[in-house]
Design an enzyme around this catalytic site. Structure first.
Site, PDB file in Angstrom:
ATOM      1  N   CYS A  75       0.873  -1.174   0.000  1.00 16.73           N
ATOM      2  CA  CYS A  75       0.000   0.000   0.000  1.00 16.73           C
ATOM      3  C   CYS A  75       0.906   1.220   0.000  1.00 16.73           C
ATOM      4  CB  CYS A  75      -0.888  -0.005   1.245  1.00 16.73           C
ATOM      5  SG  CYS A  75      -1.906   1.474   1.464  1.00 16.73           S
ATOM      6  N   CYS A 185      -0.629   3.720  -6.554  1.00 15.38           N
ATOM      7  CA  CYS A 185      -1.509   3.057  -5.586  1.00 15.38           C
ATOM      8  C   CYS A 185      -1.722   1.642  -6.085  1.00 15.38           C
ATOM      9  CB  CYS A 185      -2.840   3.795  -5.467  1.00 15.38           C
ATOM     10  SG  CYS A 185      -4.076   2.920  -4.461  1.00 15.38           S
TER      11      CYS A 185
END
Length: 268
Positions: A75, A185
């Site tokens: 992440c 992302c």
């Protein structure tokens, strides 16, 4: 003491980190992976740094209780907000955080136009600013915040007309300016085919999943912790529903989001 049989823990704010897990599984097919998606608290990218740190520490504590030899922060937002603090708390654990593939883009397109598409928190963090300033002298770098796309991927609605219209509006100011788009992302690779259709095939779309997987393998090999034998994948999620787990496995197996939600609707 860490052993070869311990898990490689992988965590993300939701299902996005499965894009990294796919790379990890490819380069280390014999390993045991424990994936945790925190979809109940997604998206991390619109939270404060303190909130992301607290959520990240809570997830890692759960994973550590299961026995880890390495941790992959799949992440970008959590890496930006918490990787330094996690390394300080667990100094004996191999911890690899994902970063946008900005170096790869700059090396491929010196002097070119590079878009970095990420959550608002990732783009505002000092860690990202330092990375950006290494390359903004030689390249034109455009920061492209896309907070809604995380929720769209979590909902499995990448190929809807509304999503396509949203992405077309998002990229309108950058048309003709980009040689490469860096996906900052881990949710975004699951929308890469839609993004590519909008931008056109001449824009190179890059993400950091492969580099993260290779660095994890290198670190484990260096520590003598690579495993032999059949691999294993365990997937868990804080939103403990059959739908999110089915979606997670479909993403890992490379199946489309569109078909997933059509089958859910049809009851198949």
């Amino acid at each position: 003491m860490n052993t070869k049989e311990d898990y490689i823990g992988v965590f993300d704010s939701g299902v996005g980190g499965i894009s990294v897990l796919r790379h990890l599984r490819r380069v280390m097919p014999n390993e045991r992976f424990l994936y945790y998606g925190d979809s109940a608290n997604a998206p991390y990218g619109i939270r404060t740094k303190a909130e992301v740190q607290a959520l990240s520490f809570a997830v890692v504590e759960k994973l550590m209780a299961r026995g880890l030899k390495a941790l992959v922060i799949a992440c970008n937002t959590a890496t930006s907000a918490a990787v330094k603090e996690l390394r300080e708390k667990y100094p004996d654990l191999i911890i690899v955080g994902i970063e946008p593939a900005l170096k790869l883009a700059a090396d491929r397109y010196p002097g070119g136009g590079i878009g970095v598409m990420a959550t608002p928190m990732t783009l505002s963090e000092e860690k990202f600013a330092r990375l950006l300033h290494r390359y903004d002298v030689t390249c034109d770098i455009y920061k492209i915040p896309a907070p809604r796309l995380v929720e769209i991927v979590e909902a499995g609605k990448v190929d809807t007309r509304r999503t396509i219209d949203m992405l077309q509006r998002l990229f309108t100011p950058y048309r003709g300016r980009l040689d490469a788009l860096v996906l900052g992302c881990t949710h975004y690779p699951f929308a890469s085919h839609t993004i590519s259709r909008i931008l056109g095939g001449q824009v190179d779309i890059l993400d950091g999943g492969d580099g993260t997987a290779r660095e994890t393998r290198r670190r484990l090999d260096e520590a003598g912790l690579l495993r032999e034998g059949p691999g294993e994948v365990v997937i868990e999620n804080s939103w403990n529903s059959p739908e999110i787990l089915r979606l997670s496995w479909r993403l890992l197996e490379g199946k489309s989001l569109t078909n997933h939600w059509k089958e859910e609707k049809d009851g198949k």
